[in-house]
Design an enzyme around this catalytic site. Structure first.
Site, mmCIF file in Angstrom:
data_model
loop_
_atom_site.group_PDB
_atom_site.id
_atom_site.type_symbol
_atom_site.label_atom_id
_atom_site.label_comp_id
_atom_site.label_asym_id
_atom_site.label_seq_id
_atom_site.Cartn_x
_atom_site.Cartn_y
_atom_site.Cartn_z
ATOM 1 N N GLY A 13 61.242 110.668 30.847
ATOM 2 C CA GLY A 13 61.882 109.401 31.155
ATOM 3 C C GLY A 13 62.926 109.601 32.226
ATOM 4 O O GLY A 13 62.808 110.483 33.073
ATOM 5 N N CYS A 14 63.954 108.805 32.183
ATOM 6 C CA CYS A 14 65.020 108.875 33.174
ATOM 7 C C CYS A 14 65.686 110.247 33.136
ATOM 8 O O CYS A 14 66.071 110.729 32.076
ATOM 9 C CB CYS A 14 66.050 107.784 32.879
ATOM 10 S SG CYS A 14 67.475 107.848 33.966
ATOM 11 N N PHE A 15 65.833 110.865 34.305
ATOM 12 C CA PHE A 15 66.414 112.209 34.316
ATOM 13 C C PHE A 15 67.877 112.237 33.907
ATOM 14 O O PHE A 15 68.387 113.267 33.491
ATOM 15 C CB PHE A 15 66.181 112.953 35.626
ATOM 16 C CG PHE A 15 66.509 112.252 36.920
ATOM 17 C CD1 PHE A 15 67.518 111.324 37.057
ATOM 18 C CD2 PHE A 15 65.756 112.571 38.047
ATOM 19 C CE1 PHE A 15 67.793 110.716 38.275
ATOM 20 C CE2 PHE A 15 66.027 111.979 39.275
ATOM 21 C CZ PHE A 15 67.055 111.042 39.388
ATOM 22 N N CYS A 17 69.091 110.941 31.260
ATOM 23 C CA CYS A 17 69.067 111.205 29.822
ATOM 24 C C CYS A 17 68.766 112.670 29.529
ATOM 25 O O CYS A 17 69.462 113.314 28.741
ATOM 26 C CB CYS A 17 67.999 110.351 29.141
ATOM 27 S SG CYS A 17 68.241 108.578 29.273
#
Length: 178
Positions: A13-15, A17
């Site tokens: 997912g979003c880096f 996170c």
């Protein structure tokens, strides 16, 4: 690279996170947010990757001391701090750039990752869709994306999305944290 230092590259997912999670793990010396796995020529930008047209995934490259934490433990933490059963999506973040993926750097990492993916399948109701792919060219993301949570922890996305991931990490893996 220094002796005993290894590199792991994962996308979940979003880096922002994933970076925040691994910055708390004992033995992790450096976490760099970036992009890999794409087919578009040249160095991709955040805007290009977010368009979904470059084929790149948002990933983190983790430099760790294998005397302090194993590759297996890195992957178990990775698999339990994102949802490896959702194709090209983590929460509201959707698109191939948010795919769940392990990029291996050598045959040993590939074999370990295969074993972890098989082992972890028993813990999920839905099938794991995490890709296992050989690492290609890694591009560090723009400086504004490095240490994002540490620099922006009160921002809305951080409080709504990253804080719950960190709480889960601290509960499940307290013995592996700094």
């Amino acid at each position: 690279m220094q002796k005993n230092m290894e590199i792991a590259t994962v996308g979940g997912g979003c880096f922002w996170c994933t970076e925040a999670v691994f910055q708390e793990v004992k033995g992790v010396k450096k976490v760099v947010s970036g992009y890999t796995g794409g087919t578009a020529p040249g160095r991709p930008t955040y805007r290009e990757v977010c368009s979904g047209r470059t084929g790149h995934a948002e990933v983190v490259q983790i430099t760790y001391d294998e005397r302090e934490i194993s590759y297996q433990d890195i992957l178990i933490i990775f698999m339990t701090t994102h949802d490896p059963t959702t194709l090209n999506r983590q929460g509201a973040d959707a698109g191939t750039q948010y795919r769940s993926v392990i990029y291996y750097h050598n045959e040993q990492q590939q074999e370990i990752a295969k074993a972890i993916l098989t082992e972890m399948a028993a813990y999920f109701t839905n099938p794991i869709v995490t890709e296992l792919t050989e690492i290609g060219t890694f591009y560090a993301a723009e400086q504004s994306h490095q240490n994002y949570y540490r620099n922006n922890s009160s921002q809305g996305y951080c409080t709504a999305v990253i804080n719950p991931k960190l709480a889960k990490l601290r509960k499940m893996h307290a013995d592996k944290l700094t």
